[in-house]
Design a protein around this motif. Structure first.
Motif, PDB file in Angstrom:
ATOM      1  N   LEU A 434      51.051  32.596  46.009  1.00 56.15           N
ATOM      2  CA  LEU A 434      51.873  31.469  46.468  1.00 56.15           C
ATOM      3  C   LEU A 434      52.110  30.455  45.350  1.00 56.15           C
ATOM      4  O   LEU A 434      53.180  29.831  45.281  1.00 56.15           O
ATOM      5  CB  LEU A 434      51.198  30.785  47.657  1.00 56.15           C
ATOM      6  CG  LEU A 434      51.206  31.541  48.994  1.00 56.15           C
ATOM      7  CD1 LEU A 434      50.367  30.805  50.026  1.00 56.15           C
ATOM      8  CD2 LEU A 434      52.635  31.728  49.500  1.00 56.15           C
ATOM      9  N   ILE A 436      52.643  31.034  42.305  1.00 49.46           N
ATOM     10  CA  ILE A 436      53.741  31.454  41.413  1.00 49.46           C
ATOM     11  C   ILE A 436      54.996  30.677  41.764  1.00 49.46           C
ATOM     12  O   ILE A 436      55.756  30.246  40.891  1.00 49.46           O
ATOM     13  CB  ILE A 436      53.992  32.977  41.534  1.00 49.46           C
ATOM     14  CG1 ILE A 436      52.771  33.752  41.071  1.00 49.46           C
ATOM     15  CG2 ILE A 436      55.234  33.377  40.729  1.00 49.46           C
ATOM     16  CD1 ILE A 436      52.897  35.252  41.294  1.00 49.46           C
ATOM     17  N   HIS A 437      55.201  30.466  43.064  1.00 50.72           N
ATOM     18  CA  HIS A 437      56.382  29.726  43.519  1.00 50.72           C
ATOM     19  C   HIS A 437      56.152  28.222  43.538  1.00 50.72           C
ATOM     20  O   HIS A 437      56.997  27.453  43.068  1.00 50.72           O
ATOM     21  CB  HIS A 437      56.781  30.200  44.922  1.00 50.72           C
ATOM     22  CG  HIS A 437      57.873  29.374  45.541  1.00 50.72           C
ATOM     23  ND1 HIS A 437      59.178  29.445  45.112  1.00 50.72           N
ATOM     24  CD2 HIS A 437      57.837  28.446  46.545  1.00 50.72           C
ATOM     25  CE1 HIS A 437      59.912  28.602  45.831  1.00 50.72           C
ATOM     26  NE2 HIS A 437      59.120  27.991  46.699  1.00 50.72           N
ATOM     27  N   PHE A 438      54.977  27.796  44.053  1.00 53.28           N
ATOM     28  CA  PHE A 438      54.783  26.372  44.302  1.00 53.28           C
ATOM     29  C   PHE A 438      54.398  25.577  43.055  1.00 53.28           C
ATOM     30  O   PHE A 438      54.570  24.364  43.049  1.00 53.28           O
ATOM     31  CB  PHE A 438      53.726  26.172  45.389  1.00 53.28           C
ATOM     32  CG  PHE A 438      54.195  26.548  46.763  1.00 53.28           C
ATOM     33  CD1 PHE A 438      55.405  26.069  47.250  1.00 53.28           C
ATOM     34  CD2 PHE A 438      53.442  27.380  47.576  1.00 53.28           C
ATOM     35  CE1 PHE A 438      55.860  26.404  48.511  1.00 53.28           C
ATOM     36  CE2 PHE A 438      53.884  27.721  48.843  1.00 53.28           C
ATOM     37  CZ  PHE A 438      55.096  27.235  49.311  1.00 53.28           C
ATOM     38  N   ARG A 439      53.831  26.223  42.035  1.00 54.15           N
ATOM     39  CA  ARG A 439      53.486  25.451  40.844  1.00 54.15           C
ATOM     40  C   ARG A 439      54.635  25.500  39.838  1.00 54.15           C
ATOM     41  O   ARG A 439      54.512  25.947  38.716  1.00 54.15           O
ATOM     42  CB  ARG A 439      52.189  25.946  40.215  1.00 54.15           C
ATOM     43  CG  ARG A 439      51.683  24.992  39.141  1.00 54.15           C
ATOM     44  CD  ARG A 439      50.237  25.160  38.859  1.00 54.15           C
ATOM     45  NE  ARG A 439      49.437  24.844  40.034  1.00 54.15           N
ATOM     46  CZ  ARG A 439      48.147  25.111  40.143  1.00 54.15           C
ATOM     47  NH1 ARG A 439      47.525  25.694  39.153  1.00 54.15           N
ATOM     48  NH2 ARG A 439      47.490  24.797  41.222  1.00 54.15           N
ATOM     49  N   GLN A 440      55.770  25.021  40.285  1.00 57.46           N
ATOM     50  CA  GLN A 440      56.954  24.893  39.441  1.00 57.46           C
ATOM     51  C   GLN A 440      57.384  23.425  39.435  1.00 57.46           C
ATOM     52  O   GLN A 440      56.967  22.634  40.292  1.00 57.46           O
ATOM     53  CB  GLN A 440      58.084  25.779  39.986  1.00 57.46           C
ATOM     54  CG  GLN A 440      57.792  27.269  39.909  1.00 57.46           C
ATOM     55  CD  GLN A 440      57.672  27.772  38.488  1.00 57.46           C
ATOM     56  OE1 GLN A 440      58.546  27.557  37.664  1.00 57.46           O
ATOM     57  NE2 GLN A 440      56.569  28.433  38.182  1.00 57.46           N
ATOM     58  N   THR A 443      58.118  20.491  42.619  1.00 53.62           N
ATOM     59  CA  THR A 443      57.416  20.927  43.828  1.00 53.62           C
ATOM     60  C   THR A 443      56.571  19.769  44.355  1.00 53.62           C
ATOM     61  O   THR A 443      55.995  19.009  43.577  1.00 53.62           O
ATOM     62  CB  THR A 443      56.504  22.127  43.526  1.00 53.62           C
ATOM     63  OG1 THR A 443      57.301  23.229  43.114  1.00 53.62           O
ATOM     64  CG2 THR A 443      55.704  22.524  44.762  1.00 53.62           C
ATOM     65  N   TRP A 447      52.024  21.098  48.595  1.00 49.95           N
ATOM     66  CA  TRP A 447      52.014  22.570  48.600  1.00 49.95           C
ATOM     67  C   TRP A 447      50.928  23.095  47.658  1.00 49.95           C
ATOM     68  O   TRP A 447      50.247  24.080  47.957  1.00 49.95           O
ATOM     69  CB  TRP A 447      53.375  23.120  48.196  1.00 49.95           C
ATOM     70  CG  TRP A 447      54.463  22.890  49.201  1.00 49.95           C
ATOM     71  CD1 TRP A 447      55.564  22.095  49.061  1.00 49.95           C
ATOM     72  CD2 TRP A 447      54.548  23.463  50.509  1.00 49.95           C
ATOM     73  NE1 TRP A 447      56.333  22.125  50.199  1.00 49.95           N
ATOM     74  CE2 TRP A 447      55.733  22.969  51.103  1.00 49.95           C
ATOM     75  CE3 TRP A 447      53.743  24.327  51.243  1.00 49.95           C
ATOM     76  CZ2 TRP A 447      56.126  23.320  52.386  1.00 49.95           C
ATOM     77  CZ3 TRP A 447      54.135  24.686  52.517  1.00 49.95           C
ATOM     78  CH2 TRP A 447      55.305  24.184  53.089  1.00 49.95           C
ATOM     79  N   CYS A 451      47.548  25.406  48.665  1.00 47.57           N
ATOM     80  CA  CYS A 451      47.131  26.650  47.997  1.00 47.57           C
ATOM     81  C   CYS A 451      45.730  26.519  47.413  1.00 47.57           C
ATOM     82  O   CYS A 451      44.942  27.470  47.454  1.00 47.57           O
ATOM     83  CB  CYS A 451      48.129  27.008  46.894  1.00 47.57           C
ATOM     84  SG  CYS A 451      49.784  27.410  47.484  1.00 47.57           S
ATOM     85  N   LYS A 557      54.277  29.824  35.311  1.00 49.04           N
ATOM     86  CA  LYS A 557      54.712  30.939  36.149  1.00 49.04           C
ATOM     87  C   LYS A 557      54.105  32.242  35.675  1.00 49.04           C
ATOM     88  O   LYS A 557      53.562  33.023  36.480  1.00 49.04           O
ATOM     89  CB  LYS A 557      56.241  31.038  36.134  1.00 49.04           C
ATOM     90  CG  LYS A 557      56.774  32.194  36.992  1.00 49.04           C
ATOM     91  CD  LYS A 557      58.295  32.308  36.907  1.00 49.04           C
ATOM     92  CE  LYS A 557      58.724  32.890  35.567  1.00 49.04           C
ATOM     93  NZ  LYS A 557      60.171  33.162  35.520  1.00 49.04           N
TER      94      LYS A 557
END
Length: 593
Positions: A434, A436-440, A443, A447, A451, A557
């Motif tokens: 998760l 991979i998407h949320f630690r951008q 954000t 979130w 995680c 990422k």
């Protein structure tokens, strides 16, 4: 009830049996008087000291037979205090590390400084296991306290990143050694069915220190400076550790006075003792292993600093010679070593091997993404150092809290495999995936916190499960060495994780900075890359800060992609374990919990 993977994991209801009688070192000075007088009585009474065990094991068994319940409780109070102080210092040091490397204009080497310390800190646990088994638990414990204190003093006094990296080696050998020694104490003084709870108990200080390490680090940076942050704990740590050492030494003397153990001279000269322990600790293999891992892993961290990068002769030579040294260590160990460094017969047990590999995998994935995590929270999420400490330590709070639940479940059911296989490892994979998407960039922090909480609960199950696996699969006299193996695998896994993290960072982050930075900031590329305070100096919303945030997002990422991929192998490792029931058999002797 058998699980769906039961056909791959034949259940076993007892740990592996003793098959060998280790050689006794007379210099350690322990003789089992009861066994000497009556061998048969020793066999019939499970509470008698095991004459076949090594000297350090017999010393602790004699100690636990003579100490009182109040001294046992006092020992666990002292252990809790030591964990409290160490976790507070380690949390503060984690937050200060980017500022230390940035003060030498080398923020990008934050992960690299932990590679050598991870390698040596992990491998040092096996010789430490020999010290605990041959000379005694208190002796090994005090050695690790001295090494940790030396590392803290060196950190406080360092004037370059090389000295700081060397200080990290001493510090982590001592820190890991203290944690390992205390784990052995717990194994010596607790029954198997309660051991999960005791491991959860001694990790509970993290629930408190999570709230204070951030403010401490913030206060230190804003007042006395990071040097005194390390200096203060170089005084506090040994003072807090000495009471436990004296408690065990007092009870050892009591056991000796009671006639349970007597000292006998070894008959060796000083030179003969030096030679004896040189081979006993397999010193040549230690040197080959440490040198091999260091030379093989460091080029992945520092290749970007070489003129030709991967094609640089120094980079190529280090990788080649590192690989050759690792091969040489295996050949020497198999064919020439008079005393084996690795207890290969224990690694043949699939439960021990699976638990050791799982510990390595968990540390690889953890260090892949956490090396630059505190920097990410400050630069991308715009948190101050105190808030960064809170978020960074969610894992410590959640895993320690959930480990109590895991310990209770193990005490109630007598089993540890299925909670690791069906809950711990799958939830770890989910939480990292998760991220991979949320630690951008852009954000919401909520979130990320979600995680982190999931990851923390999974960690509580995995850590308790893997430690219970190695201890339940071995007899008491082998507990120290299997814990050392588990620790060695985890520390080398951490070094590999830091290497992967540094390789991704140094290979990707500066390139993305060069791509995204506006023209007016291109001249400051080197300073931005190498110093965290410079990154933070650009205000949120400015083109330069936005460029830095985008570069962080790219690097993070791929760190999470790598971490998710490696964690999938953990399912195979846990499936290897035997389904051991720890509720009904006795492993330790004397007054225990």
């Amino acid at each position: 009830m058998r699980g769906p993977l039961s056909r791959f994991t034949r259940p076993a209801e007892a740990p592996v049996a003793e098959k060998t009688t280790p050689e006794v070192d007379k210099e350690a000075g322990v003789v089992n008087e009861q066994h000497r007088s009556n061998d048969n009585d020793n066999d019939s009474d499970p509470d008698n000291i095991d004459a076949n065990a090594q000297a350090g094991v017999r010393k602790i068994e004699a100690t636990t037979k003579v100490w009182s319940r109040s001294h046992l409780i006092m020992a666990y109070v002292f252990i809790w205090i030591i964990y409290f102080v160490d976790s507070m210092q380690q949390g503060m040091g984690f937050l200060l590390s980017p500022y230390v490397t940035s003060s030498f204009y080398l923020h990008s080497l934050t992960a690299t400084t932990s590679v050598m310390s991870g390698i040596i800190g992990g491998i040092s646990k096996l010789p430490l296991a020999k010290i605990l088994d041959i000379w005694g638990r208190p002796q090994g414990f005090i050695v690790t306290v001295l090494l940790l204190t030396l590392g803290l003093v060196m950190m406080a006094a360092c004037n370059n990143v090389e000295t700081y990296a060397a200080a990290q080696v001493f510090y982590w050998v001592g820190y890991n050694g203290i944690s390992y020694s205390l784990s052995v104490f717990i194994a010596d003084t607790s029954s198997l069915k309660n051991r999960g709870l005791m491991l959860a108990y001694v990790s509970s200080p993290y629930i408190i220190t999570v709230w204070i390490t951030g403010p401490i680090a913030q206060s230190v940076l804003g007042s006395v400076g990071w040097r005194w942050g390390f200096g203060i704990f170089s005084i506090i740590t040994p003072v807090m550790c000495l009471p436990l050492f004296f408690l065990f030494t007092w009870n050892y003397a009591k056991a000796k006075k009671a006639g349970l153990i007597v000292s006998t001279p070894s008959g060796r000269t000083t030179w003969e003792s030096i030679k004896y322990y040189f081979w006993e600790f397999d010193t040549l293999c230690l040197i080959l292993l440490c040198g091999g891992f260091a030379l093989f892993l460091l080029p992945f961290n520092i290749y970007s600093y070489q003129y030709y990068g991967w094609r640089d002769p120094l980079t190529i030579c280090m990788i080649i010679f590192g690989g050759l040294l690792l091969i040489a260590s295996v050949v020497y160990e198999k064919y020439f070593a008079p005393v084996k460094f690795m207890p290969w017969e224990l690694l043949k047990d699939r439960t021990v091997l699976g638990a050791c590999i799982l510990s390595a995998i968990l540390f690889v994935e953890y260090y892949v993404w956490t090396a630059y995590f505190s920097s990410f929270l400050q630069v991308v999420m715009n948190l101050n150092l105190t808030q960064t400490g809170y978020v960074s330590n969610i894992y410590s709070v959640g895993s320690c809290f959930f480990s109590f639940i895991v310990g209770m479940l193990i005490r109630w059911t007598g089993r540890f495999k299925w909670i690791t296989l069906y809950f711990g490892v799958p939830l770890t994979i989910l939480s990292i995936g998760l991220l991979i998407h949320f630690r951008q960039p852009h954000t919401y922090i909520n979130w990320i916190i979600m995680c982190e909480i999931l990851y923390a609960f999974a960690g509580g199950a995995c850590v308790i499960g893997e430690q219970m696996a190695v201890m339940a699969a071995a007899a008491h006299q082998h507990v120290a060495v299997v814990l050392a193996m588990e620790g060695m695998f985890s520390s080398i896994g951490g070094a590999i994780g830091s290497t992967v993290s540094a390789a991704i960072w140094t290979g990707l982050f500066p390139k993305r900075l060069a791509d995204y930075l506006p023209p007016e900031s291109q001249a400051n590329l080197t300073d931005i890359y190498s110093q965290l305070p410079v990154q933070l100096s650009y205000p949120i919303g400015s083109p330069t800060r936005d460029a830095i945030i985008l570069a962080y997002g790219e690097a993070q990422k791929w760190m999470f992609v790598a971490a998710t991929a490696i964690t999938g192998l953990g399912l195979v490792c846990v499936a290897m374990w035997r389904d051991i029931k720890v509720k009904d058999f006795k492993q330790v002797k004397g007054t225990v919990i």
